[in-house]
Motif scaffolding. Structure first.
Motif, PDB file in Angstrom:
ATOM      1  N   ASN A  56      -5.114 -11.889  -4.900  1.00 18.57           N
ATOM      2  CA  ASN A  56      -5.276 -10.469  -4.518  1.00 18.57           C
ATOM      3  C   ASN A  56      -6.403  -9.909  -5.141  1.00 18.57           C
ATOM      4  OD1 ASN A  56      -3.966  -7.048  -4.935  1.00 18.57           O
ATOM      5  ND2 ASN A  56      -5.008  -7.981  -3.423  1.00 18.57           N
ATOM      6  N   PHE A  69      -6.158  -0.186  -4.777  1.00 20.50           N
ATOM      7  CA  PHE A  69      -5.915  -0.109  -3.119  1.00 20.50           C
ATOM      8  C   PHE A  69      -6.405   1.355  -2.829  1.00 20.50           C
ATOM      9  CE2 PHE A  69      -2.126   0.654   0.018  1.00 20.50           C
ATOM     10  CZ  PHE A  69      -2.923   0.156   1.064  1.00 20.50           C
ATOM     11  N   GLY A 115       0.356  -7.063   0.088  1.00 23.83           N
ATOM     12  CA  GLY A 115       1.769  -6.990   0.796  1.00 23.83           C
ATOM     13  C   GLY A 115       2.754  -8.282   0.260  1.00 23.83           C
ATOM     14  N   VAL A 141      -0.935  -5.345   5.193  1.00 21.35           N
ATOM     15  CA  VAL A 141      -0.005  -4.998   4.206  1.00 21.35           C
ATOM     16  C   VAL A 141       1.493  -5.155   4.661  1.00 21.35           C
ATOM     17  CG1 VAL A 141       0.788  -3.269   2.594  1.00 21.35           C
ATOM     18  CG2 VAL A 141      -1.416  -3.693   2.752  1.00 21.35           C
ATOM     19  N   GLY A 200      -5.245  -7.255   2.079  1.00 21.40           N
ATOM     20  CA  GLY A 200      -3.798  -6.550   2.345  1.00 21.40           C
ATOM     21  C   GLY A 200      -2.671  -7.649   2.687  1.00 21.40           C
ATOM     22  N   ALA A 240       5.255   0.576   3.634  1.00 23.88           N
ATOM     23  CA  ALA A 240       3.555   0.454   3.830  1.00 23.88           C
ATOM     24  C   ALA A 240       3.303   0.997   5.270  1.00 23.88           C
ATOM     25  CB  ALA A 240       3.200  -0.949   3.658  1.00 23.88           C
ATOM     26  N   SER A 279       4.344  -7.783   3.366  1.00 22.21           N
ATOM     27  CA  SER A 279       5.499  -7.557   2.677  1.00 22.21           C
ATOM     28  C   SER A 279       6.547  -8.433   3.509  1.00 22.21           C
ATOM     29  CB  SER A 279       5.536  -5.833   3.221  1.00 22.21           C
ATOM     30  OG  SER A 279       4.667  -5.234   2.312  1.00 22.21           O
TER      31      SER A 279
END
Length: 394
Positions: free
Chosen positions: A281, A221, A311, A254, A307, A139, A258
């Protein structure tokens, strides 16, 4: 410690795929002047990269499953190095287009190999954390590329961007050569490739659900990334430098998401968590469409939430894919990545055309498409699974 080092090593290799895609975008006007090329030709040097990057996902998957992770990763990344030298020595826009395509062909090996190695090395909860590290580094690529390329290009010239990239990745290749072991085992791979292996992920109920979700998310995205400068200029009259700063919240979120996604999956049912994060999301897309014109801080908040939930969901997808298709891990990863990158390209192209009708209507349409996809994904993950259990019980 050894396994964690390998996770970072292969994830850094994967990082250079998206990093290279955007590395010289701040220098596009200067490249046009230097090569005396049209704007369409210069844009092609950028847009051709994700096309070949996507196609090669399907090539590397079976090769990695058959011949091993280490050998194919070293060969593919060496090909990337040679193509980078070609890009650095390009004297015309046609040469640059050719070597950019070859760069993508070599760099594409990183994403498939990294996910496969992580799947080989880890199981259960620890696999989720490792997938979070991978998604975090990948990312970072699209955001750090323009920063690096803009600095090097402004101070040292366009060709030095590629020479600097070559120097860094050459060191990385030697580190791979010295420290990356072969992680393929008899249980994690196959000796013979059959063409139907490419369709395994699409005929597998969970695999198909993950491909659909990843495709929808990446399409939205990158549509958002492409349209954001126009939206900010039209609504708030921001300067180019101010617009550039607006990409930081979504990029950082993001990355944070993650890392969070890699850890929280240890405490929840993976499929339920994935559906929940995907729904949230989708909700942030609706939120963005509703509040983007209210104020800049609220717009920024909606981008940040988008984000975060994007993520979080990414490592959940790759973990679930590795769990469900262990015997064709690289091939299924290649198919998954192929569809994500294809829709990453298609989404912005279609979205840019419809932007003239208003960005709110465009993102409302995205919410409807996302909602339909979620219904399908829910059926694949839960309803189809229940039916299969009942049939098995009989």
């Amino acid at each position: 410690m050894r396994k964690k080092f390998l996770v970072y090593l292969v994830s850094i290799v994967a990082f250079f795929g998206p990093f290279t895609q955007t590395i010289y975008t701040p220098m596009l006007p200067e490249i046009g002047q230097q090569f005396q090329a049209s704007q369409d030709a210069i844009n092609l040097t950028v847009s051709i990269y994700p096309l070949f990057f996507a196609i090669m996902q399907l090539v590397y998957g079976p090769l990695i499953d058959k011949y091993g992770r280490r050998r194919i990763l070293l060969i593919g990344f060496l090909f990337f190095l040679l193509a980078t030298v070609g890009a650095a020595m390009s004297s015309s826009v046609q040469m640059l287009i050719l070597f950019r395509a070859l760069q993508a062909c070599g760099g594409a090996v990183g994403s498939v190999a990294a996910l496969t190695v992580i799947g080989d090395l880890f199981e259960g909860k620890s696999r989720g954390r490792a997938m979070g590290i991978y998604q975090m580094l990948v990312a970072l690529g699209p955001g750090l590329g323009p920063i690096f390329g803009g600095f090097v290009g402004q101070h040292y010239g366009i060709h030095r961007i590629f020479w600097a990239l070559f120097g860094i990745t050459l060191v990385l290749w030697f580190i791979l050569l010295l420290f990356l072991p072969e992680t393929k085992t008899k249980a994690s791979g196959v000796d013979r490739f059959r063409i139907r292996q490419l369709s395994n992920v699409l005929t597998h109920r969970v695999g198909l659900a993950i491909v659909v979700l990843g495709s929808v998310q990446y399409s939205v995205f990158y549509l958002l990334l492409i349209l954001l400068p126009n939206i900010l200029t039209d609504l708030y009259k921001l300067s180019p430098s101010q617009t550039g700063l607006m990409f930081l919240p979504i990029s950082l979120c993001v990355v944070i998401g993650s890392l969070v996604g890699g850890r929280i999956q240890e405490y929840f049912d993976l499929k339920k968590l994935l559906i929940t994060m995907a729904f949230l999301n989708m909700a942030t897309i609706l939120l963005f469409a509703v509040v983007a014109s209210v104020s800049l801080p609220i717009l920024t908040l909606s981008l940040s939430l988008f984000g975060i939930f994007l993520g979080i969901s990414l490592p959940l997808q790759t973990t679930l894919l590795a769990n469900e298709l262990p015997h064709h891990r690289a091939t299924s990863t290649g198919v998954y990545n192929f569809f994500r990158y294809v829709w990453m390209t298609i989404g912005p192209v279609v979205g840019s055309f419809f932007y003239r009708f208003g960005f709110q209507m465009e993102f409302y349409a995205c919410v409807i498409i996302f909602a339909c996809a979620l219904v399908f994904i829910y059926r694949q993950l839960f309803i189809a699974a229940d039916v299969l259990k009942k049939e098995t019980a009989k």
